[in-house]
Design an enzyme around this catalytic site. Structure first.
Site, PDB file in Angstrom:
ATOM      1  N   GLU A 207      23.853  29.623  24.867  1.00  0.00           N
ATOM      2  CA  GLU A 207      25.125  29.467  24.089  1.00  0.00           C
ATOM      3  C   GLU A 207      25.725  28.582  24.828  1.00  0.00           C
ATOM      4  O   GLU A 207      26.309  28.829  26.014  1.00  0.00           O
ATOM      5  CB  GLU A 207      25.868  31.024  24.036  1.00  0.00           C
ATOM      6  CG  GLU A 207      24.810  31.995  23.317  1.00  0.00           C
ATOM      7  CD  GLU A 207      25.040  31.677  21.805  1.00  0.00           C
ATOM      8  OE1 GLU A 207      25.731  30.630  21.222  1.00  0.00           O
ATOM      9  OE2 GLU A 207      24.476  32.477  21.113  1.00  0.00           O
TER      10      GLU A 207
ATOM     11  N   CYS B  58      35.005  29.006  23.900  1.00  0.00           N
ATOM     12  CA  CYS B  58      33.849  28.215  23.388  1.00  0.00           C
ATOM     13  C   CYS B  58      34.173  27.797  22.007  1.00  0.00           C
ATOM     14  O   CYS B  58      33.973  26.647  21.557  1.00  0.00           O
ATOM     15  CB  CYS B  58      32.406  28.651  23.369  1.00  0.00           C
ATOM     16  SG  CYS B  58      32.211  30.395  22.853  1.00  0.00           S
TER      17      CYS B  58
ATOM     18  N   GLU C 295      34.968  18.437  25.202  1.00  0.00           N
ATOM     19  CA  GLU C 295      35.710  19.783  25.245  1.00  0.00           C
ATOM     20  C   GLU C 295      36.687  19.835  26.302  1.00  0.00           C
ATOM     21  O   GLU C 295      36.382  19.912  27.654  1.00  0.00           O
ATOM     22  CB  GLU C 295      34.560  20.780  25.253  1.00  0.00           C
ATOM     23  CG  GLU C 295      34.937  21.896  25.390  1.00  0.00           C
ATOM     24  CD  GLU C 295      33.677  22.854  25.675  1.00  0.00           C
ATOM     25  OE1 GLU C 295      33.241  22.853  26.506  1.00  0.00           O
ATOM     26  OE2 GLU C 295      33.677  24.023  24.975  1.00  0.00           O
TER      27      GLU C 295
ATOM     28  N   LYS D   7      23.952  37.440  36.483  1.00  0.00           N
ATOM     29  CA  LYS D   7      24.727  36.849  37.540  1.00  0.00           C
ATOM     30  C   LYS D   7      25.980  36.200  36.771  1.00  0.00           C
ATOM     31  O   LYS D   7      25.876  35.197  36.125  1.00  0.00           O
ATOM     32  CB  LYS D   7      23.542  35.690  37.915  1.00  0.00           C
ATOM     33  CG  LYS D   7      24.271  35.090  39.129  1.00  0.00           C
ATOM     34  CD  LYS D   7      23.878  33.455  39.318  1.00  0.00           C
ATOM     35  CE  LYS D   7      24.641  32.577  38.479  1.00  0.00           C
ATOM     36  NZ  LYS D   7      26.145  32.706  38.559  1.00  0.00           N
TER      37      LYS D   7
HETATM   38  P1  NAD Z   1      28.976  26.458  33.726  1.00  0.00           P
HETATM   39  O1  NAD Z   1      27.930  26.278  32.898  1.00  0.00           O
HETATM   40  O2  NAD Z   1      29.808  25.738  34.726  1.00  0.00           O
HETATM   41  O3  NAD Z   1      28.723  27.821  34.329  1.00  0.00           O
HETATM   42  C1  NAD Z   1      28.168  28.949  33.473  1.00  0.00           C
HETATM   43  C2  NAD Z   1      27.063  29.858  34.587  1.00  0.00           C
HETATM   44  O4  NAD Z   1      26.166  29.316  34.969  1.00  0.00           O
HETATM   45  C3  NAD Z   1      27.940  30.486  35.921  1.00  0.00           C
HETATM   46  O5  NAD Z   1      27.519  31.727  36.084  1.00  0.00           O
HETATM   47  C4  NAD Z   1      27.261  29.548  36.966  1.00  0.00           C
HETATM   48  O6  NAD Z   1      27.274  29.898  38.130  1.00  0.00           O
HETATM   49  C5  NAD Z   1      25.795  29.145  36.204  1.00  0.00           C
HETATM   50  N1  NAD Z   1      25.063  28.172  36.948  1.00  0.00           N
HETATM   51  C6  NAD Z   1      25.743  27.047  37.401  1.00  0.00           C
HETATM   52  N2  NAD Z   1      24.661  26.134  37.531  1.00  0.00           N
HETATM   53  C7  NAD Z   1      23.760  26.711  37.123  1.00  0.00           C
HETATM   54  C8  NAD Z   1      22.207  26.271  37.122  1.00  0.00           C
HETATM   55  N3  NAD Z   1      21.627  25.082  37.723  1.00  0.00           N
HETATM   56  N4  NAD Z   1      21.358  27.104  36.639  1.00  0.00           N
HETATM   57  C9  NAD Z   1      21.669  28.295  36.020  1.00  0.00           C
HETATM   58  N5  NAD Z   1      22.896  28.561  36.077  1.00  0.00           N
HETATM   59  C10 NAD Z   1      23.724  27.847  36.585  1.00  0.00           C
HETATM   60  O7  NAD Z   1      30.187  27.031  32.715  1.00  0.00           O
HETATM   61  P2  NAD Z   1      31.356  27.558  32.912  1.00  0.00           P
HETATM   62  O8  NAD Z   1      32.308  26.476  33.288  1.00  0.00           O
HETATM   63  O9  NAD Z   1      31.391  28.804  33.754  1.00  0.00           O
HETATM   64  O10 NAD Z   1      31.985  28.033  31.343  1.00  0.00           O
HETATM   65  C11 NAD Z   1      32.653  27.027  30.616  1.00  0.00           C
HETATM   66  C12 NAD Z   1      31.745  26.662  29.543  1.00  0.00           C
HETATM   67  O11 NAD Z   1      30.945  27.507  28.943  1.00  0.00           O
HETATM   68  C13 NAD Z   1      32.281  25.675  28.474  1.00  0.00           C
HETATM   69  O12 NAD Z   1      31.435  24.797  28.079  1.00  0.00           O
HETATM   70  C14 NAD Z   1      32.265  26.788  27.243  1.00  0.00           C
HETATM   71  O13 NAD Z   1      32.358  26.226  25.878  1.00  0.00           O
HETATM   72  C15 NAD Z   1      30.951  27.374  27.380  1.00  0.00           C
HETATM   73  N6  NAD Z   1      30.933  28.778  26.789  1.00  0.00           N
HETATM   74  C16 NAD Z   1      30.231  28.907  25.679  1.00  0.00           C
HETATM   75  C17 NAD Z   1      30.059  30.161  25.150  1.00  0.00           C
HETATM   76  C18 NAD Z   1      29.112  30.152  23.797  1.00  0.00           C
HETATM   77  O14 NAD Z   1      28.878  31.446  23.594  1.00  0.00           O
HETATM   78  N7  NAD Z   1      28.513  29.249  23.127  1.00  0.00           N
HETATM   79  C19 NAD Z   1      30.827  31.189  25.140  1.00  0.00           C
HETATM   80  C20 NAD Z   1      31.794  30.888  26.711  1.00  0.00           C
HETATM   81  C21 NAD Z   1      31.770  29.629  27.200  1.00  0.00           C
END
Ligand code: NAD
Length: 476
Positions: free
Chosen positions: A250, A284, A380, A177
């Site tokens: 992650e 990230c 962040e 997803k």
């Molecule tokens: P987000 O947490 O808003 O969304 C990530 C995913 O989770 C999306 O697919 C979203 O639809 C889904 N989601 C939303 N609500 C959910 C729920 N309740 N349960 C399960 N899934 C749900 O993150 P984002 O804004 O898309 O991404 C940015 C963040 O991701 C930043 O904080 C960044 O640091 C982090 N990130 C971390 C890594 C890593 O490897 N550590 C890599 C890339 C991004």
């Protein structure tokens, strides 16, 4: 070929459920963040289609997991070949939905091909852990079942493959997803899976941020591999607890770069600039704070400001562009908030300008003379805004770098790698680099400390997280 034809991308997309490419219950628009024009209408799944996807993955699991690892390897290589053959198309679509310059979109697709090949070269051998006259103890690595792969919008291709490849090699089936603002490349990957893999082995659904919790709490999902924000990661962790399913998280980061007094500023500044602004800071593992020794502080600030002023910001489809837009309106507005606070908390020496639109453009912004408790330093920012902080004692810099709930990455910069290594060892993060940043080979594990995550991806450790360790203890 004129540029318009060259840039043309597919505009019809389908979900992948049980080997069939199907429409959703409705559609939603996916917008190019550089132009705010619609790239394509994305099919949207609902709870019923999610059930079908999980049921398909569950039904496919016994046959898929019974195949030899050699057969699964061969299919991963076929997927790698198919992705490589259409790399240009994937990269153009990635630039249009995500915003990053085409050269980096191409790099991301190439790295996804590399990950598929790397995992295809890995193994899960049966190991004899102990052998005595009285017993033989053997470790098997068995697949878990259905893996839910939930991805964010900053690297939608690489992060998807990073999850799907190890899960499949280990014998699991997958429901993927993507994030709602970057779902199209995942659906295009679903088309490759539909052609190459048996039905149900990979399913791809899309939502408007409303199906995540149904997926992570689903009793037929055995493992969740999630990449996203720490806030959502905590919700995921809560929702898997009821069924005690495995999870790899992650999450966010606030990487510090510590620049030692002996660093060659002319050499270091361009690298720090690049690794803080790459993907417009939406990484990230981007450098999100810099601690510079007092003796080089002014010089480093000046050089970073010059690099920021010189950077070319624009549509990722333009070959001149070095930095694309912010990926979505929410993030665009969030980063503007950080800049507004930084005007009060520090001194902006470059950037700070917001494009008038269309497009979510923010020029790279360098902020100096800012305190450790400023929001730009504590939180962040996930955007092209970099705070530079001053230190005089390196132990103090280490303590300040570690004074955060995050622990994803970090780096130390010096003309003496051994001296820098001694500092790097003291940073509380999953990965720390010396004189580089964000170098993550697919055969080396990567994961966050503290609130940056749980578990690891990539490398043998990442592969083993898609498995159950089964010990067979034979009395002789
Ligand atoms: P987000 O947490 O808003 O969304 C990530 C995913 O989770 C999306 O697919 C979203 O639809 C889904 N989601 C939303 N609500 C959910 C729920 N309740 N349960 C399960 N899934 C749900 O993150 P984002 O804004 O898309 O991404 C940015 C963040 O991701 C930043 O904080 C960044 O640091 C982090 N990130 C971390 C890594 C890593 O490897 N550590 C890599 C890339 C991004």
């Amino acid at each position: 070929m004129n540029a318009q034809i060259q840039n043309r991308v597919q505009t019809e997309f389908r979900l992948l459920i049980n080997g069939r490419l199907v429409p959703g219950v409705s559609t939603f628009d996916v917008t190019n963040p550089a132009t705010e024009q619609v790239v394509a209408a994305c099919p949207r799944a609902d709870a019923r289609l999610l059930e079908q996807a999980v049921a398909a993955a569950k039904a496919a699991f016994p046959t898929w997991s019974a195949r030899s690892i050699g057969e699964r390897r061969r299919l991963l290589i076929e997927l790698a070949d198919a992705l490589a053959a259409r790399a240009g198309e994937f990269a153009r679509l990635l630039t249009q939905e995500q915003g990053k310059p085409l050269v980096y979109a191409t790099g991301e697709v190439d790295s996804a091909v590399g990950m598929l090949r790397t995992f295809a070269s890995m193994d899960l051998p049966v190991k004899v852990l102990k052998e005595t006259e009285r017993s033989r103890i053997i470790e098997h690595r068995t697949p878990l079942g259905v893996v839910a792969a939930i991805t964010p919008w900053n690297f939608p291709v690489a992060i998807l493959i990073n999850k799907v490849a190890p899960a499949l090699l280990a014998g699991n089936t997958v429901v993927a997803k993507p994030a709602p603002t970057t779902p199209l490349t995942s659906l295009l990957f679903g088309e490759l899976c539909a052609r190459i893999l048996p039905e149900g082995v990979v399913n791809v659904i899309a939502d408007l941020n409303d199906l995540g919790s149904a997926l992570t709490s689903h009793p037929d999902v055995a493992k969740v591999t999630f990449t996203g924000s720490t806030a959502t990661g905590k919700k995921v962790l809560a929702s898997v607890s009821d069924t005690l399913k495995r999870s790899t998280l992650e999450l966010g980061g606030n990487d510090a770069a510590i620049v030692l007094d002996d660093a060659d500023v002319a050499k270091v500044a361009p690298q720090i600039f690049f690794w803080s602004m790459f993907n417009s800071g939406q990484v990230c593992l981007a450098i999100k704070r810099v601690y510079a020794h007092d003796s080089i502080y002014d010089e480093l600030c000046t050089q970073l400001a010059q690099l920021a002023e010189a950077a070319i910001v624009g549509d990722g489809q333009d070959p001149e562009t070095q930095l694309g837009p912010l990926q979505n309106r929410r993030q665009f507005e969030k980063v503007q908030g950080f800049i507004e606070d930084a005007r009060r908390d520090g001194k902006i020496v470059a950037g700070g300008k917001i494009g008038e639109g269309p497009g979510y453009f923010i020029r790279p912004t360098i902020v100096r003379d800012i305190a450790d408790d400023a929001r730009l330093v504590r939180e962040e920012q996930f955007g092209p805004v970099l705070p530079i902080l001053r230190y005089t004692d390196v132990q103090d810099a280490i303590a300040r770098a570690n004074d955060t709930e995050y622990g994803l990455g970090g780096s130390v910069w010096s003309s003496d790698p051994q001296r820098a290594y001694e500092v790097a060892r003291q940073i509380d993060s999953g990965t720390v680099w010396v004189n580089t940043h964000l170098d993550c080979p697919p055969d080396v594990p990567f994961g966050g400390a503290k609130q940056s995550g749980i578990g690891a991806e990539m490398g043998q450790q990442g592969l083993e997280e898609s498995t159950q360790c089964r010990i067979v203890n034979v009395a002789l």
